[in-house]
Design a protein around this motif. Structure first.
Motif, PDB file in Angstrom:
ATOM      1  N   LEU A   1      -3.774   2.880  38.549  1.00  9.93           N
ATOM      2  CA  LEU A   1      -2.770   3.733  38.968  1.00  9.93           C
ATOM      3  C   LEU A   1      -2.200   4.476  39.947  1.00  9.93           C
ATOM      4  O   LEU A   1      -1.088   4.491  40.657  1.00  9.93           O
ATOM      5  CB  LEU A   1      -2.318   4.307  37.419  1.00  9.93           C
ATOM      6  N   ASP A   2      -3.238   5.120  40.339  1.00 18.51           N
ATOM      7  CA  ASP A   2      -3.071   6.124  41.685  1.00 18.51           C
ATOM      8  C   ASP A   2      -2.957   5.233  42.813  1.00 18.51           C
ATOM      9  O   ASP A   2      -2.118   5.579  43.586  1.00 18.51           O
ATOM     10  CB  ASP A   2      -4.246   6.899  41.920  1.00 18.51           C
ATOM     11  N   HIS A   3      -3.397   4.004  42.878  1.00 17.37           N
ATOM     12  CA  HIS A   3      -3.142   3.191  43.880  1.00 17.37           C
ATOM     13  C   HIS A   3      -1.751   2.725  44.209  1.00 17.37           C
ATOM     14  O   HIS A   3      -1.033   2.583  45.092  1.00 17.37           O
ATOM     15  CB  HIS A   3      -4.185   2.007  43.883  1.00 17.37           C
ATOM     16  N   VAL A   4      -1.324   2.302  42.827  1.00 20.39           N
ATOM     17  CA  VAL A   4       0.144   1.784  42.680  1.00 20.39           C
ATOM     18  C   VAL A   4       1.108   2.750  43.096  1.00 20.39           C
ATOM     19  O   VAL A   4       2.070   2.788  44.025  1.00 20.39           O
ATOM     20  CB  VAL A   4       0.354   1.315  41.373  1.00 20.39           C
ATOM     21  N   ASP A   5       0.784   4.118  42.757  1.00 18.05           N
ATOM     22  CA  ASP A   5       1.565   5.224  42.982  1.00 18.05           C
ATOM     23  C   ASP A   5       1.698   5.516  44.566  1.00 18.05           C
ATOM     24  O   ASP A   5       2.612   5.740  45.016  1.00 18.05           O
ATOM     25  CB  ASP A   5       1.272   6.413  42.170  1.00 18.05           C
ATOM     26  N   GLY A   6       0.611   5.393  45.038  1.00 14.76           N
ATOM     27  CA  GLY A   6       0.342   5.638  46.462  1.00 14.76           C
ATOM     28  C   GLY A   6       1.103   4.590  47.177  1.00 14.76           C
ATOM     29  O   GLY A   6       1.964   4.929  48.353  1.00 14.76           O
ATOM     30  N   ALA A   7       0.882   3.385  46.900  1.00 18.41           N
ATOM     31  CA  ALA A   7       1.701   2.295  47.637  1.00 18.41           C
ATOM     32  C   ALA A   7       3.058   2.531  47.483  1.00 18.41           C
ATOM     33  O   ALA A   7       3.915   2.273  48.290  1.00 18.41           O
ATOM     34  CB  ALA A   7       1.272   0.857  46.954  1.00 18.41           C
ATOM     35  N   ARG A   8       3.686   2.902  46.334  1.00 19.07           N
ATOM     36  CA  ARG A   8       5.171   2.978  45.936  1.00 19.07           C
ATOM     37  C   ARG A   8       5.465   4.348  46.913  1.00 19.07           C
ATOM     38  O   ARG A   8       6.761   4.177  47.320  1.00 19.07           O
ATOM     39  CB  ARG A   8       5.283   3.571  44.512  1.00 19.07           C
ATOM     40  N   ARG A   9       5.192   5.166  46.972  1.00 21.83           N
ATOM     41  CA  ARG A   9       5.184   6.294  47.910  1.00 21.83           C
ATOM     42  C   ARG A   9       5.435   5.953  49.503  1.00 21.83           C
ATOM     43  O   ARG A   9       5.998   6.257  50.041  1.00 21.83           O
ATOM     44  CB  ARG A   9       4.483   7.614  47.846  1.00 21.83           C
TER      45      ARG A   9
ATOM     46  N   SER B   1      10.658   5.309  44.728  1.00 28.45           N
ATOM     47  CA  SER B   1      10.769   6.452  43.816  1.00 28.45           C
ATOM     48  C   SER B   1       9.796   6.379  42.725  1.00 28.45           C
ATOM     49  O   SER B   1       9.410   5.430  42.030  1.00 28.45           O
ATOM     50  CB  SER B   1      12.144   6.594  43.236  1.00 28.45           C
ATOM     51  N   ALA B   2       9.087   7.747  42.680  1.00 27.14           N
ATOM     52  CA  ALA B   2       8.011   7.732  41.733  1.00 27.14           C
ATOM     53  C   ALA B   2       8.439   8.032  40.467  1.00 27.14           C
ATOM     54  O   ALA B   2       9.667   8.768  40.359  1.00 27.14           O
ATOM     55  CB  ALA B   2       7.121   8.783  41.922  1.00 27.14           C
TER      56      ALA B   2
END
Length: 62
Positions: free
Chosen positions: A47-55, A60-61
């Motif tokens: 989930l942290d990886h996906v959030d970092g890729a999204r940013r 938008s997070a």
């Protein structure tokens, strides 16, 4: 003489049948508490990886 390491880190890219490669224990052989902890850590890592890729792509997070 080079110093021998006192701990071993698993090599994810080594030949699993190599006699020098330490074998990981089967998942089912691990205690239930250990499996639960590892599962939670892996979910958090993903989930942290996906959030970092999204940013990094400007998305938008939640």
């Amino acid at each position: 003489m080079p110093r021998q390491p006192t701990t071993y880190q698993f090599d994810l890219f080594s030949n699993p049948h190599d006699a020098e490669t330490a074998q990981m224990p089967p998942w089912q052989a691990l205690p239930e508490e250990t499996r639960l902890t590892l599962t939670k850590l892996m979910v958090r890592l993903i989930l942290d990886h996906v959030d970092g890729a999204r940013r990094s792509t400007g998305g938008s997070a939640p």
